[in-house]
Design an enzyme around this catalytic site. Structure first.
Site, PDB file in Angstrom:
ATOM      1  N   ARG A  68      49.542  19.141  13.268  1.00 10.16           N
ATOM      2  CA  ARG A  68      49.751  19.218  11.949  1.00 10.16           C
ATOM      3  C   ARG A  68      48.454  17.319  11.889  1.00 10.16           C
ATOM      4  O   ARG A  68      48.227  16.629  11.299  1.00 10.16           O
ATOM      5  CB  ARG A  68      51.048  18.490  11.835  1.00 10.16           C
ATOM      6  CG  ARG A  68      51.848  19.539  11.089  1.00 10.16           C
ATOM      7  CD  ARG A  68      53.332  19.954  10.273  1.00 10.16           C
ATOM      8  NE  ARG A  68      53.972  20.766  10.003  1.00 10.16           N
ATOM      9  CZ  ARG A  68      54.922  21.304   9.516  1.00 10.16           C
ATOM     10  NH1 ARG A  68      55.859  19.952   9.761  1.00 10.16           N
ATOM     11  NH2 ARG A  68      55.130  21.994   9.211  1.00 10.16           N
ATOM     12  N   LYS A 126      65.197  40.359   5.802  1.00 13.09           N
ATOM     13  CA  LYS A 126      65.549  40.014   4.253  1.00 13.09           C
ATOM     14  C   LYS A 126      64.842  40.159   3.160  1.00 13.09           C
ATOM     15  O   LYS A 126      63.877  39.255   2.818  1.00 13.09           O
ATOM     16  CB  LYS A 126      66.792  39.627   5.059  1.00 13.09           C
ATOM     17  CG  LYS A 126      67.401  39.907   5.965  1.00 13.09           C
ATOM     18  CD  LYS A 126      69.154  38.908   5.883  1.00 13.09           C
ATOM     19  CE  LYS A 126      69.853  39.115   7.228  1.00 13.09           C
ATOM     20  NZ  LYS A 126      70.653  38.116   7.393  1.00 13.09           N
ATOM     21  N   GLY A 173      55.801  29.930   9.112  1.00 12.89           N
ATOM     22  CA  GLY A 173      56.473  29.535   9.963  1.00 12.89           C
ATOM     23  C   GLY A 173      55.631  31.101  10.991  1.00 12.89           C
ATOM     24  O   GLY A 173      54.737  31.169  11.877  1.00 12.89           O
ATOM     25  N   GLY A 190      58.119  25.461   4.124  1.00 14.45           N
ATOM     26  CA  GLY A 190      58.934  25.983   3.330  1.00 14.45           C
ATOM     27  C   GLY A 190      57.918  25.669   1.871  1.00 14.45           C
ATOM     28  O   GLY A 190      57.740  26.383   0.838  1.00 14.45           O
TER      29      GLY A 190
END
Length: 404
Positions: free
Chosen positions: A36, A197, A354, A377
């Site tokens: 980053r 999921k 990720g 996110g």
């Protein structure tokens, strides 16, 4: 998407607040991955090279509005200096007289990092007074933290209401890549969506179905779709309470003209551990005491054949339990084929999340995709079709300036 970039910015002599994401992984005070920092460095270097007085804002970890010494940006500022190849000053506050004095002492081309914005409760509350206090140390605001753009915080959204606002080079690259992937893509478009999921990716799948021609559902998520069709999946991870949802998703995809591609074979094992004895079987022939841990070779062949027919691919989620051999094979082989097509100029590939970034690095191809987002996110919320506050304020400002 309408926003101003550094191309529109006259920076010399100006105090430029740069919102970076310096929230890097750290262990025992040592930075373990400087990606980053390296990604924001071009924006800071360009501004400093143009004679700006660069003031860097960032959060680090979750101090929850309190000063936590172990969450100071000081060691990260030192690393930024190494990456930039020039001295970087640091001040142990982000607002107040100490900061004002440090900013006033800057010369053209200097770089100063301020302390963790989350040491103040006003940051996450997007308190207008705190945003204004931050803005008082700048003439111009440059947001280069796409990875924090899904948060309506003072340093990501609030400051943009108080200063002329621009997108940094990393932000610009991210928005351009994402726009080319789903907003204005070259068709046909495909998406690989994996993970464990359905329940965690309902919004994502619902948005993607509206925009792609082919949706490859992989990972343990695919088990739920298979089980919803009445196909036995043994002891595989699946969500029995999501079967009706899976069927509704399949029906919606059919209505929208989006083809859903599920695995046709699988690698199964009785134990989930490295080197576990495994076998390949067709879907529908999974032993009752076994669990699906990876897509099989026929599925890999099927996906790779389809990739050759696409012009654009969005990827989020591995095809199997890639962290453990031999259940990484499908992810690696599909990643390598996507990379080959990308390098040949036949496919635009945009990947993020990720696990996805880790999987592409594991396959050795992270640098061979068109764009790999490290935003986490924010990337996922963009895939879900949600409004990102840090982006929306830049877009709104651009429209007000008549840039659209």
């Amino acid at each position: 998407m309408v926003f101003r970039t550094l191309d529109n910015l006259e920076a010399r002599g100006k105090r430029v607040l740069v919102r970076a994401d310096l929230n890097v992984p750290m262990h025992d005070g040592v930075i373990t991955d400087a990606t980053r920092i390296e990604r924001v460095a071009p924006t800071i270097s360009e501004l400093a090279g143009k004679g700006a007085r660069v003031v860097v804002l960032s959060h680090f970890d979750r101090p929850k509005g309190k000063v936590v010494p172990s969450m100071s940006l000081h060691p990260i500022a030192e690393k930024l200096g190494e990456v930039l190849g020039k001295p970087v000053a640091f001040v142990s506050e982000c607002v107040g007289p100490t900061v004002e004095a440090a900013v006033a002492a800057l010369k053209d081309g200097d770089v100063l990092v301020l302390e963790n914005t989350r040491f103040h409760a006003g940051e996450e509350a997007n308190d207008p007074a705190f945003a204004k206090a931050l803005a008082e140390n700048g003439d111009i605001f440059v947001n280069d933290a796409f990875s924090a753009a899904h948060r309506a915080h003072a340093s990501t959204e609030g400051v943009a209401h108080d200063l002329p606002s621009f997108a940094g080079r990393l932000m610009q690259a991210e928005l351009s890549a994402l726009s080319a992937a789903l907003e204005n893509p070259e068709r046909p478009v495909g998406a690989i969506i994996g993970g464990s999921k359905i329940s965690t990716k309902l919004d994502l799948i619902g948005n993607v179905i509206e925009k792609v021609d082919t949706l490859f559902i992989t990972g343990a998520m695919a088990n739920t779709f298979l089980a919803a069709e009445g196909i036995a999946v043994g002891k595989s991870l699946q969500e029995a309470d999501m079967h009706e949802t899976a069927r509704k998703i399949a029906h919606l995809a059919q209505e929208k003209g989006c083809e859903i591609v599920l695995p046709v074979d699988a690698v199964v094992a009785r134990e989930f551990k490295a080197g576990a004895e495994s076998e390949v079987c067709l879907i529908g022939e999974v032993p009752a005491d076994a669990m699906i841990l990876d897509a099989g070779p026929r599925t890999v062949e099927l996906i790779n054949e389809r990739l050759a027919t696409l012009k654009t691919l969005v990827w989020n989620g591995p095809l199997g339990a890639f962290e453990i051999e031999p259940f990484d094979r499908a992810t690696v082989e599909v990643a390598q084929e996507a990379a080959r097509l990308t390098q040949d100029g036949k496919l635009r590939t945009v990947a993020g999340g990720g696990d996805t970034v880790s999987a592409l690095r594991h396959a050795g191809v992270a640098g061979q995709m068109s764009y790999v987002s490290t935003a986490g996110g924010a990337f996922l919320e963009w895939l879900e079709g949600k409004i990102l506050p840090g982006i929306e304020v830049l877009r709104t400002t651009g429209q007000q300036l008549g840039l659209d």
